[in-house]
Design a protein around this motif. Structure first.
Motif, mmCIF file in Angstrom:
data_model
loop_
_atom_site.group_PDB
_atom_site.id
_atom_site.type_symbol
_atom_site.label_atom_id
_atom_site.label_comp_id
_atom_site.label_asym_id
_atom_site.label_seq_id
_atom_site.Cartn_x
_atom_site.Cartn_y
_atom_site.Cartn_z
ATOM 1 N N ARG A 96 -11.065 9.873 -12.298
ATOM 2 C CA ARG A 96 -11.556 10.192 -10.951
ATOM 3 C C ARG A 96 -10.750 11.313 -10.298
ATOM 4 O O ARG A 96 -11.132 11.815 -9.248
ATOM 5 C CB ARG A 96 -11.499 8.952 -10.064
ATOM 6 C CG ARG A 96 -12.257 7.756 -10.621
ATOM 7 C CD ARG A 96 -12.222 6.611 -9.645
ATOM 8 N NE ARG A 96 -12.741 5.367 -10.220
ATOM 9 C CZ ARG A 96 -12.922 4.255 -9.536
ATOM 10 N NH1 ARG A 96 -12.637 4.222 -8.242
ATOM 11 N NH2 ARG A 96 -13.383 3.171 -10.122
ATOM 12 N N ARG B 84 -1.765 3.807 -3.032
ATOM 13 C CA ARG B 84 -1.766 3.625 -4.481
ATOM 14 C C ARG B 84 -3.026 4.172 -5.142
ATOM 15 O O ARG B 84 -3.051 4.386 -6.360
ATOM 16 C CB ARG B 84 -1.615 2.142 -4.820
ATOM 17 C CG ARG B 84 -0.288 1.544 -4.386
ATOM 18 C CD ARG B 84 -0.312 0.035 -4.476
ATOM 19 N NE ARG B 84 -1.314 -0.553 -3.572
ATOM 20 C CZ ARG B 84 -1.504 -1.860 -3.432
ATOM 21 N NH1 ARG B 84 -0.771 -2.710 -4.129
ATOM 22 N NH2 ARG B 84 -2.432 -2.304 -2.585
ATOM 23 N N ARG B 85 -4.072 4.403 -4.373
ATOM 24 C CA ARG B 85 -5.314 4.949 -4.913
ATOM 25 C C ARG B 85 -5.578 6.377 -4.439
ATOM 26 O O ARG B 85 -6.607 6.967 -4.794
ATOM 27 C CB ARG B 85 -6.506 4.059 -4.528
ATOM 28 C CG ARG B 85 -6.397 2.630 -5.028
ATOM 29 C CD ARG B 85 -7.671 1.855 -4.761
ATOM 30 N NE ARG B 85 -8.785 2.355 -5.551
ATOM 31 C CZ ARG B 85 -9.062 1.983 -6.803
ATOM 32 N NH1 ARG B 85 -8.297 1.098 -7.416
ATOM 33 N NH2 ARG B 85 -10.098 2.491 -7.436
ATOM 34 N N CYS B 86 -4.674 6.916 -3.646
ATOM 35 C CA CYS B 86 -4.853 8.251 -3.074
ATOM 36 C C CYS B 86 -4.375 9.312 -4.069
ATOM 37 O O CYS B 86 -3.247 9.235 -4.576
ATOM 38 C CB CYS B 86 -4.072 8.359 -1.767
ATOM 39 S SG CYS B 86 -4.091 10.010 -1.035
ATOM 40 N N GLU C 75 -7.639 3.591 -14.913
ATOM 41 C CA GLU C 75 -8.892 3.528 -14.152
ATOM 42 C C GLU C 75 -9.041 4.650 -13.146
ATOM 43 O O GLU C 75 -10.149 4.964 -12.699
ATOM 44 C CB GLU C 75 -8.992 2.185 -13.413
ATOM 45 C CG GLU C 75 -7.902 2.008 -12.365
ATOM 46 C CD GLU C 75 -8.236 0.931 -11.344
ATOM 47 O OE1 GLU C 75 -9.362 0.935 -10.841
ATOM 48 O OE2 GLU C 75 -7.349 0.116 -11.070
ATOM 49 N N LEU C 76 -7.922 5.298 -12.789
ATOM 50 C CA LEU C 76 -7.968 6.338 -11.769
ATOM 51 C C LEU C 76 -7.934 7.752 -12.346
ATOM 52 O O LEU C 76 -8.323 8.708 -11.672
ATOM 53 C CB LEU C 76 -6.799 6.171 -10.791
ATOM 54 C CG LEU C 76 -6.762 4.850 -10.002
ATOM 55 C CD1 LEU C 76 -5.514 4.789 -9.138
ATOM 56 C CD2 LEU C 76 -8.017 4.702 -9.149
ATOM 57 N N ALA D 106 -9.726 5.240 -1.824
ATOM 58 C CA ALA D 106 -8.393 4.967 -1.271
ATOM 59 C C ALA D 106 -8.416 4.375 0.134
ATOM 60 O O ALA D 106 -7.359 4.033 0.668
ATOM 61 C CB ALA D 106 -7.560 6.254 -1.256
ATOM 62 N N THR E 132 -11.465 8.126 -5.346
ATOM 63 C CA THR E 132 -10.765 6.959 -5.885
ATOM 64 C C THR E 132 -10.870 5.730 -4.994
ATOM 65 O O THR E 132 -10.264 4.698 -5.290
ATOM 66 C CB THR E 132 -9.269 7.290 -6.089
ATOM 67 O OG1 THR E 132 -8.742 7.840 -4.872
ATOM 68 C CG2 THR E 132 -9.078 8.289 -7.225
ATOM 69 N N ASP F 87 -4.867 3.044 1.343
ATOM 70 C CA ASP F 87 -4.065 2.443 0.284
ATOM 71 C C ASP F 87 -3.539 3.593 -0.561
ATOM 72 O O ASP F 87 -4.265 4.174 -1.374
ATOM 73 C CB ASP F 87 -4.916 1.497 -0.578
ATOM 74 C CG ASP F 87 -4.066 0.717 -1.576
ATOM 75 O OD1 ASP F 87 -2.936 1.159 -1.889
ATOM 76 O OD2 ASP F 87 -4.528 -0.337 -2.052
ATOM 77 N N ARG G 263 0.803 -1.223 0.000
ATOM 78 C CA ARG G 263 0.000 0.000 0.000
ATOM 79 C C ARG G 263 0.837 1.275 0.000
ATOM 80 O O ARG G 263 0.297 2.379 -0.142
ATOM 81 C CB ARG G 263 -0.955 -0.003 1.200
ATOM 82 C CG ARG G 263 -2.046 -1.066 1.095
ATOM 83 C CD ARG G 263 -2.976 -1.037 2.288
ATOM 84 N NE ARG G 263 -4.059 -2.023 2.152
ATOM 85 C CZ ARG G 263 -4.970 -2.278 3.074
ATOM 86 N NH1 ARG G 263 -4.930 -1.609 4.220
ATOM 87 N NH2 ARG G 263 -5.915 -3.182 2.878
#
Length: 344
Positions: free
Chosen positions: A232, A211-213, A228-229, A201, A199, A209, A44
């Protein structure tokens, strides 16, 4: 004598510009190493390899400086004059995280920490080391242990008195100061910060996480952002304040006292077309003295191009088209993506 020193320390910290000051022990966060290890083991942390490399120091303040007996945690407000969420509707404009609108906080807070450290040595002797997000120190768990606030469901620190708009700094000292009681978690059933994240996160409350923030993606992540992000990310070009701005505890946030944190000209909702055309020299000149400067022109313009692609403004397509042959392949790919997205 110890009580008098502690009282004088709090007064001096306030006089120097800090909004809160509390003390804890280096061994006050025994759960931190295990939690950090799990975070890294699950990947993460993304590309932030320095977290894994210095995990032993980061998880155990005693390992960082065995001679330290106390940790003084300081908080300094940077509450923005506007609501960052209001800027998300300005699709042809960029949104920069509130902490980066003014002078680089590392420089401002560190100078204040050193001044307080010198005062402490003059009063009681001992040795000190100061840290402000520049060393393997887990400021948030230490601040919670000191009672400055608690880590909310978004993992950031919250305070009854300051909301969550504040910087943290730490002074490690060989002096044995009386610790303050830890703070109690006061998020209750609220999940506003979790639900607003564009996203996703937060895998669970109190877990992130990176990686999605969007803050991680726009600042720490090298190379192209996963497809995919991108959609967003909206018009957020440096950091993201959504989970901070939505927090109900901000109704108690105090105004920033340091004028250097006030937004510089052209930093609130800057024009995307103008930013996209910055070359390296122009980027460095525009963001001199700002924390934005450290990510470099290429990563910044990459972010701007994602925002252009998300803008829904076809006239910006010409701006993106002009960067499809940029020398940096990541910028060129982001430009092509923006052109294609605007054409949809």
């Amino acid at each position: 004598m110890a009580a008098e020193l502690k009282s004088a320390l709090l007064a001096e910290a306030r006089a120097l510009g800090f909004d809160a000051c509390a003390v804890t022990r280096p061994d006050a966060i025994p759960a931190a190493p295990e939690r950090l290890a799990a975070f890294v083991a699950e990947g993460r942390h993304g590309q932030m390899g320095w977290m894994a490399e210095r995990m032993a120091w980061r998880g155990d303040p005693n390992a960082l400086w065995p001679e330290a007996r106390s940790v003084i945690m300081l908080a300094e407000s940077y509450t923005p004059a506007h609501n960052p969420l209001d800027l998300l509707a300005l699709r042809d404009r960029g949104v920069i995280s509130a902490y980066a609108l003014g002078r680089d906080y590392h420089d401002v807070v560190k100078k204040r920490l050193k001044a307080l450290g010198r005062w402490l040595i003059g009063q009681a002797g001992g040795e000190i080391k100061v840290f402000v997000d520049t060393a393997p120190v887990m400021e948030k768990p230490l601040a919670a242990a000191a009672g400055l606030g608690w880590q909310g469901k978004h993992t950031n620190l919250l305070s009854r008195d300051l909301g969550n708009w504040f910087f943290l700094g730490a002074i490690f000292t060989t002096l044995d100061l009386r610790p303050d009681p830890p703070a109690r978690e006061n998020c209750g059933s609220c999940r506003a910060c979790l639900d607003i994240c564009p996203t996703g996160a937060f895998p669970a409350p109190f877990q992130l996480d990176a990686r999605r923030c969007i803050s991680y993606l726009t600042i720490e992540h090298h190379g192209p952002v996963p497809l995919e992000l991108r959609g967003r990310m909206g018009n957020r070009i440096y950091g993201c304040d959504d989970c901070l701005a939505i927090c109900p505890w901000n109704k108690f946030a105090s105004a920033a006292r340091e004028v250097k944190y006030a937004a510089r000209d052209g930093m609130v909702a800057p024009d995307l077309a103008e930013l996209a055309q910055l070359d390296d020299a122009g980027f460095r000149a525009r963001f001199s003295g700002s924390p934005i400067k450290r990510i470099g022109r290429n990563r910044f313009v990459r972010n701007v191009l994602y925002a252009i692609g998300n803008s829904g403004h076809p006239p910006l397509s010409a701006v993106a088209q002009g960067l499809t042959d940029d020398p940096d392949p990541v910028v060129a790919e982001a430009a092509a993506w923006a052109v294609a997205r605007l054409a949809e």
